[in-house]
Design a protein around this motif. Structure first.
Motif, PDB file in Angstrom:
ATOM      1  N   GLY A 133       0.444   6.300  -5.067  1.00  0.00           N
ATOM      2  CA  GLY A 133      -0.406   7.428  -5.376  1.00  0.00           C
ATOM      3  C   GLY A 133       0.203   8.313  -6.442  1.00  0.00           C
ATOM      4  N   LEU A 134      -0.423   9.458  -6.629  1.00  0.00           N
ATOM      5  CA  LEU A 134       0.027  10.440  -7.616  1.00  0.00           C
ATOM      6  C   LEU A 134       0.702  11.609  -6.889  1.00  0.00           C
TER       7      LEU A 134
ATOM      8  N   THR B  74       1.483  -1.783  -6.012  1.00  0.00           N
ATOM      9  CA  THR B  74       0.845  -0.498  -5.745  1.00  0.00           C
ATOM     10  C   THR B  74       1.416   0.520  -6.726  1.00  0.00           C
TER      11      THR B  74
ATOM     12  N   SER C 267       0.841  -1.196   0.000  1.00  0.00           N
ATOM     13  CA  SER C 267       0.000   0.000   0.000  1.00  0.00           C
ATOM     14  C   SER C 267       0.874   1.244   0.000  1.00  0.00           C
TER      15      SER C 267
ATOM     16  N   LEU D 289       6.938   9.752  -1.094  1.00  0.00           N
ATOM     17  CA  LEU D 289       5.930   8.758  -0.759  1.00  0.00           C
ATOM     18  C   LEU D 289       6.576   7.684   0.087  1.00  0.00           C
TER      19      LEU D 289
END
Length: 124
Positions: A9-10, A118, A6, A17
């Motif tokens: 993302g962007l 992910t 997990s 991140l």
């Protein structure tokens, strides 16, 4: 063994991140762990690896100095802190567990169990 990754993302270039990967079904602290990534149309490539105790780490040259792999054996979790992200870091990131160390930590064939991946997208 089940691995759940997990944290993707962007983000924009230069941002950070942290990915997490939690394992179940095995004695997590007995195995080294790795992170790989796969960009569209490309082969899966090694990113980082951490030994069972966390005392030894290895990195791909492309991420050295920007990414840090760590683990918390009490939480059955391995992390990948990614700083100074670049558009070329865009990929699906996979965690992997190595039940029998064969000395080729940089090869996907070394690893026996994989998470689902992910997605990390870095915009310029």
């Amino acid at each position: 063994v089940q691995l759940q990754a997990s944290g993707g993302g962007l983000v924009q270039a230069g941002e950070s991140l942290r990915l997490s990967c939690t394992a179940s079904g095995r004695t997590f602290g007995s195995y080294s762990m790795g992170w790989f990534r796969q960009a569209p149309g490309q082969e899966r490539e090694f990113v980082a690896r951490i030994s069972r105790s966390g005392s030894l780490t290895n990195y791909a040259d492309s991420v050295k100095g920007r990414f840090t792999i760590t683990r918390d054996n009490a939480k059955n979790t391995v992390y990948l802190q990614m700083n100074s992200l670049k558009p070329e870091d865009t990929a699906v990131y996979y965690c992997a567990l190595d039940t029998l160390y064969r000395g080729t930590y940089y090869s996907s064939r070394e690893y026996d169990y994989w998470g689902q991946g992910t997605l990390v997208t870095v915009s310029s």
